[in-house]
Enzyme design. Structure first.
Site, PDB file in Angstrom:
ATOM      1  N   HIS A 121      47.090  43.143  29.722  1.00 49.26           N
ATOM      2  CA  HIS A 121      48.028  42.794  30.796  1.00 49.26           C
ATOM      3  C   HIS A 121      48.937  41.627  30.397  1.00 49.26           C
ATOM      4  O   HIS A 121      49.268  40.774  31.232  1.00 49.26           O
ATOM      5  CB  HIS A 121      47.265  42.423  32.077  1.00 49.26           C
ATOM      6  CG  HIS A 121      46.479  43.556  32.663  1.00 49.26           C
ATOM      7  ND1 HIS A 121      46.963  44.374  33.648  1.00 49.26           N
ATOM      8  CD2 HIS A 121      45.234  44.019  32.387  1.00 49.26           C
ATOM      9  CE1 HIS A 121      46.044  45.273  33.978  1.00 49.26           C
ATOM     10  NE2 HIS A 121      44.994  45.082  33.207  1.00 49.26           N
TER      11      HIS A 121
ATOM     12  N   TYR B  88      36.884  37.034  33.125  1.00 48.26           N
ATOM     13  CA  TYR B  88      38.167  36.404  33.464  1.00 48.26           C
ATOM     14  C   TYR B  88      38.104  34.888  33.350  1.00 48.26           C
ATOM     15  O   TYR B  88      39.011  34.244  32.833  1.00 48.26           O
ATOM     16  CB  TYR B  88      38.619  36.843  34.856  1.00 48.26           C
ATOM     17  CG  TYR B  88      39.019  38.307  34.912  1.00 48.26           C
ATOM     18  CD1 TYR B  88      38.084  39.307  34.685  1.00 48.26           C
ATOM     19  CD2 TYR B  88      40.322  38.694  35.170  1.00 48.26           C
ATOM     20  CE1 TYR B  88      38.434  40.654  34.715  1.00 48.26           C
ATOM     21  CE2 TYR B  88      40.685  40.036  35.209  1.00 48.26           C
ATOM     22  CZ  TYR B  88      39.738  41.005  34.986  1.00 48.26           C
ATOM     23  OH  TYR B  88      40.087  42.319  35.010  1.00 48.26           O
TER      24      TYR B  88
ATOM     25  N   ASN C 187      44.597  47.447  40.063  1.00 51.79           N
ATOM     26  CA  ASN C 187      45.517  48.270  39.273  1.00 51.79           C
ATOM     27  C   ASN C 187      46.262  49.233  40.184  1.00 51.79           C
ATOM     28  O   ASN C 187      45.947  49.347  41.362  1.00 51.79           O
ATOM     29  CB  ASN C 187      44.728  49.094  38.238  1.00 51.79           C
ATOM     30  CG  ASN C 187      44.397  48.292  36.986  1.00 51.79           C
ATOM     31  OD1 ASN C 187      44.969  47.238  36.738  1.00 51.79           O
ATOM     32  ND2 ASN C 187      43.480  48.807  36.196  1.00 51.79           N
TER      33      ASN C 187
HETATM   34 FE1  HDE Z   1      40.880  43.254  33.581  1.00 55.11          FE
HETATM   35  N1  HDE Z   1      41.082  41.655  32.354  1.00 55.11           N
HETATM   36  N2  HDE Z   1      39.127  43.703  32.714  1.00 55.11           N
HETATM   37  N3  HDE Z   1      40.739  44.965  34.704  1.00 55.11           N
HETATM   38  N4  HDE Z   1      42.639  42.884  34.438  1.00 55.11           N
HETATM   39  C1  HDE Z   1      42.116  40.807  32.332  1.00 55.11           C
HETATM   40  O1  HDE Z   1      41.887  38.482  32.303  1.00 55.11           O
HETATM   41  C2  HDE Z   1      38.425  42.882  31.917  1.00 55.11           C
HETATM   42  C3  HDE Z   1      39.700  45.840  34.683  1.00 55.11           C
HETATM   43  C4  HDE Z   1      43.214  43.523  35.491  1.00 55.11           C
HETATM   44  O2  HDE Z   1      48.038  39.449  36.035  1.00 55.11           O
HETATM   45  C5  HDE Z   1      41.870  39.613  31.458  1.00 55.11           C
HETATM   46  O3  HDE Z   1      43.241  36.772  32.884  1.00 55.11           O
HETATM   47  C6  HDE Z   1      37.134  43.466  31.600  1.00 55.11           C
HETATM   48  C7  HDE Z   1      39.746  46.712  35.824  1.00 55.11           C
HETATM   49  C8  HDE Z   1      44.486  42.954  35.796  1.00 55.11           C
HETATM   50  O4  HDE Z   1      46.884  37.914  34.997  1.00 55.11           O
HETATM   51  C9  HDE Z   1      40.449  39.837  30.931  1.00 55.11           C
HETATM   52  C10 HDE Z   1      37.119  44.684  32.245  1.00 55.11           C
HETATM   53  C11 HDE Z   1      40.871  46.315  36.517  1.00 55.11           C
HETATM   54  C12 HDE Z   1      44.649  41.917  34.880  1.00 55.11           C
HETATM   55  C13 HDE Z   1      40.091  41.146  31.600  1.00 55.11           C
HETATM   56  C14 HDE Z   1      38.365  44.823  32.933  1.00 55.11           C
HETATM   57  C15 HDE Z   1      41.471  45.240  35.809  1.00 55.11           C
HETATM   58  C16 HDE Z   1      43.484  41.891  34.053  1.00 55.11           C
HETATM   59  C17 HDE Z   1      42.946  39.315  30.451  1.00 55.11           C
HETATM   60  C18 HDE Z   1      36.030  45.716  32.227  1.00 55.11           C
HETATM   61  C19 HDE Z   1      41.414  46.936  37.810  1.00 55.11           C
HETATM   62  C20 HDE Z   1      45.838  40.996  34.760  1.00 55.11           C
HETATM   63  C21 HDE Z   1      43.733  38.138  31.012  1.00 55.11           C
HETATM   64  C22 HDE Z   1      34.785  45.241  32.651  1.00 55.11           C
HETATM   65  C23 HDE Z   1      40.579  46.644  38.941  1.00 55.11           C
HETATM   66  C24 HDE Z   1      45.743  39.826  35.679  1.00 55.11           C
HETATM   67  C25 HDE Z   1      42.992  37.710  32.162  1.00 55.11           C
HETATM   68  C26 HDE Z   1      46.995  38.985  35.555  1.00 55.11           C
HETATM   69  C27 HDE Z   1      43.263  40.947  33.038  1.00 55.11           C
HETATM   70  C28 HDE Z   1      38.868  41.681  31.442  1.00 55.11           C
HETATM   71  C29 HDE Z   1      38.691  45.983  33.666  1.00 55.11           C
HETATM   72  C30 HDE Z   1      42.671  44.619  36.252  1.00 55.11           C
HETATM   73  C31 HDE Z   1      40.278  39.878  29.442  1.00 55.11           C
HETATM   74  C32 HDE Z   1      36.074  42.848  30.733  1.00 55.11           C
HETATM   75  C33 HDE Z   1      38.756  47.811  36.197  1.00 55.11           C
HETATM   76  C34 HDE Z   1      45.448  43.391  36.888  1.00 55.11           C
HETATM   77  O5  HDE Z   1      39.582  38.835  31.365  1.00 55.11           O
END
Ligand code: HDE
Length: 703
Positions: free
Chosen positions: A86, A373, A159
């Site tokens: 993202h 996060y 999402n």
């Molecule tokens: Fe994320 N995800 N994600 N994700 N995600 C990040 O956190 C992660 C997942 C989502 O505008 C990271 O701050 C893991 C689902 C958004 O700043 C990180 C898993 C959904 C954003 C991370 C998921 C999301 C992130 C990278 C699986 C929908 C952007 C930067 C367990 C519900 C937020 C950050 C923004 C960002 C990890 C799966 C949505 C790496 C480990 C499911 C919208 O922490």
């Protein structure tokens, strides 16, 4: 040779505008810049901002020049590591307003106080590309909302698709490695159409449902303003009696859910890589505020148990037909960030940010997110104190605890007590804050007594029924787009066995879909893969479609009027009047950016030049040209493309009689959406409210 001097006269006093004290007692400085004199970061006034300190006019620069060193050093460190996923995002401020109380289910104030407005910051994003990648790849979009509630920040980090690729957080690094640039070659940037992604997908049948969504037009949205949003994971609401209710969160755009065509998205990437960012910024700047309804699906443990799938499995959707969506609030984005870096880039969203009354479920994907996060912010923002950055600060309430020090500490604490319990208050000193057993956050009392295992629940084993449900719920147009997207993506896969495995899996979803993909690729359909759980047929859900769901309105849409010298000003004016009255944006496109001279001698300035403002950037086009103007346009490739692409992307085309030769050259075949403006301007607007789906078979061979 004279030395150039800075224009600053150095006499005006340095002024730091707006200094206020935050609730934590610390000095919080807002950063509005005044036109007063320049200083170093430590407040020393500058006499010259043009020349570094040299040993003589032509001599070497002196190490002593602290002004130069400070400036260059700050610049050297201007970038921080971008988000690992993202990375490319756009943000906006706004408010959330509750319209129906959920007091029966939760004690979270933000969901119980009807009419109360809560400040929010929202960040939309793509997933796979880097921070400088384009806005319109085929990709899932992030929809992250930070509510600054009176009981602490609530981050709903969702999402634009309600399900996810994997069931367990332990697979997330593998998923992301597979979709990002391939490890040895460093490409492709921001594209899933490559070997490693499809290799992973083929080997992970649990991704089948999400990948089918990803091949739909949901992943090529027309605008952030026209996207649905979902919390994805199942959460819990907890009321004042400690009772829990499962909840799924939804955002529904007021402008309806709308997408681009694939060919259009590809061309937009070149024409305007910032298409979505600009669209959001412009809409807010012009006062046309994006708005969503906020909905919840609520269900008890008993109701969850009766569903034919596991609600802790994030690869499953809860159809609206089974659990209705109750609309309980609205979200309005009404303010652009002042500074992209300070706000959008430094925003840190944490699914762990929940106020008392909202709690997590045991979804193993969510459970992993609860760690990730917080952890990722440390490498991105470089300090445990990232919560003190203005965009991340809890604004709705004071925050205070006994955590201290650390890199970039912004607060200046008073007193001796940095531990608890302490009895310093008894001596009249500052004792510090204490836990609040009543009002504080309490976890839902979930009974757990079990073995420690590394096992997936068997209830997670059905990987195909929901993909089938999704595909069979789509309109014919959308099914054709899904099949064509598979063909495009798999055509870019170079390893035959990867392609074959994908097809073997998708035979479990829908035989017709698999056959269409195989035909499109020109390969034999392989044997069906063995399903762990045989897929079941479910009742199709109209809520999963795009086509037919959006309102027929010009609101929020954009219309280009291509004009030439000598064009008819009356038609032009009538077009603008009606379009703007119905909430559309109008842009004037001309052969030269200086504009044109209309018939009768009125000068009309242009918003853009033909080659720089192609029709892919608009929802409908009108061609208001003179005979001579048309003759000129016939010699300009960009003009033919303007018209041919509008036709190919199923847009309404309004034209004046003089434009017929250009329509012919662009191979525009007459249909309902190609309208002579002099005869029937209303008909043009009727079609400008939607796309002409029925034209698609004329312009494209779909799979
Ligand atoms: Fe994320 N995800 N994600 N994700 N995600 C990040 O956190 C992660 C997942 C989502 O505008 C990271 O701050 C893991 C689902 C958004 O700043 C990180 C898993 C959904 C954003 C991370 C998921 C999301 C992130 C990278 C699986 C929908 C952007 C930067 C367990 C519900 C937020 C950050 C923004 C960002 C990890 C799966 C949505 C790496 C480990 C499911 C919208 O922490």
């Amino acid at each position: 040779m004279t030395t150039r001097q800075s224009k600053s006269n150095g006499k005006r006093p340095a002024k730091v505008s707006k200094v206020r004290f935050g609730q934590g007692g610390e000095l919080h400085q807002t950063s509005s810049v005044s036109d007063e004199r320049l200083t170093t970061n430590h407040g020393v006034p500058l006499s010259d901002n043009q020349n570094s300190l040299r040993g003589g006019r032509r001599g070497p620069t002196l190490l002593e020049d602290m002004i130069l060193r400070e400036k260059i050093q700050h610049f050297d460190h201007e970038r921080i590591p971008e988000r690992i996923v993202h990375a490319r995002g756009s943000g906006a401020h706004g408010f959330f307003e509750l319209t129906k109380s959920l007091a029966k289910f939760t004690r979270a104030r933000v969901l119980t106080e009807v009419g109360e407005k809560t400040e929010v910051f929202v960040r939309f994003s793509t997933v796979a590309g880097g921070a400088g990648s384009v806005d319109t790849p085929r990709d899932v979009r992030g929809f992250a909302v930070k509510f600054y509630t009176k009981e602490g920040n609530w981050d709903l980090v969702g999402n634009n698709i309600p399900v996810f690729f994997i069931q367990d957080a332990i697979k997330f690094p593998d998923l992301i490695h597979s979709v990002k640039m391939e490890a040895d070659r460093g490409y492709p940037q921001s594209a899933s159409a490559h070997d490693t992604f499809w290799d992973f997908v083929g080997l992970m049948p649990e991704s089948t449902h999400m990948v089918t969504w990803a091949m739909s037009d949901r992943t090529i949205p027309r605008s952030f303003r026209m996207m649905e949003g979902f919390g994805v994971n199942t959460f819990r609401l907890v009321n004042s009696k400690g009772e829990g209710t499962f909840v799924k969160f939804h955002w529904k755009p007021r402008l309806g859910l709308q997408s681009t065509c694939w060919d259009e998205a590809v061309k937009i990437a070149g024409a305007d890589p910032d298409y979505h960012r600009r669209d959001l910024f412009d809409a807010i700047a012009s006062g046309s505020f994006p708005e969503w309804e906020f909905g919840v699906q609520l269900f008890s443990q008993q109701e969850a148990d009766a569903l034919p799938f596991d609600i802790l499995d994030a690869t499953k959707v809860v159809p609206e037909e089974l659990v209705p969506i109750r609309i309980v609030g609205r979200l309005v984005l009404d303010r652009n960030p002042d500074n992209f870096f300070a706000e959008t880039e430094q925003a840190a969203f944490l699914p762990t940010n929940v106020p008392p009354g909202i709690d997590f479920s045991e979804d193993p994907l969510l459970q992993g997110r609860l760690f990730s996060y917080q952890d990722t912010q440390l490498s991105r923002l470089g300090t445990v104190n990232f919560h003190q950055i203005p965009i991340n600060r809890a604004k709705g309430c004071p925050f205070q605890n006994l955590q201290r020090d650390g890199h970039m500490q912004m607060q200046v604490f008073k007193g001796r007590a940095n531990y608890e319990p302490n009895s310093l208050a008894e001596a009249g000193e500052i004792g510090g804050p204490r836990a609040d057993p009543e009002g504080g956050f309490r976890s839902f009392q979930l009974p757990i007594e079990d073995r420690k295992v590394r096992l997936r629940s068997e209830s997670f084993g059905d990987h195909y029924s929901h993909a089938r449900l999704f595909y069979r719920s789509q309109s014919e147009i959308e099914q054709a787009h899904i099949a064509s997207a598979f063909v495009f993506e798999l055509s870019k896969v170079s390893l035959d066995h990867v392609r074959t495995r994908v097809l073997s899996n998708w035979r479990n979803v829908d035989e017709d879909l698999a056959q269409r993909i195989a035909n499109g690729l020109g390969i034999e359909l392989p044997a069906k893969s063995k399903a762990f759980v045989e897929p079941k047929d479910m009742e199709p859900s109209a809520g999963l479609r795009i086509v037919g769901k959006y309102p027929l309105t010009l609101m929020g849409r954009s219309i280009a009027i291509l004009v030439t010298d000598g064009a008819d000003g009356r038609i032009f004016k009538a077009l603008v009047k009606q379009a703007e009255a119905e909430g559309a944006t109008v842009k004037i496109v001309a052969p030269k950016v200086g504009g044109v001279m209309l018939k009768g001698g009125t000068k009309l300035p242009a918003d853009g030049q033909l080659a720089g403002m192609p029709s892919v950037l608009f929802d409908a086009v009108a061609l208001v040209v003179s005979e001579e103007g048309c003759t000129e346009l016939l010699r300009e490739g960009a003009a033919t493309d303007f018209v041919a692409h509008a036709f190919g992307h199923l847009k309404a085309i309004g034209f004046t009689r003089e434009c017929q030769p250009l329509l012919d050259k662009a191979n525009v075949q007459p249909d309902e959406g190609v309208v002579n403006l002099t005869d029937n301007m209303d008909l043009f607007f009727t079609h400008a409210r939607t796309r002409l789906w029925e034209r698609e078979p004329v312009v494209r061979l779909l799979s």
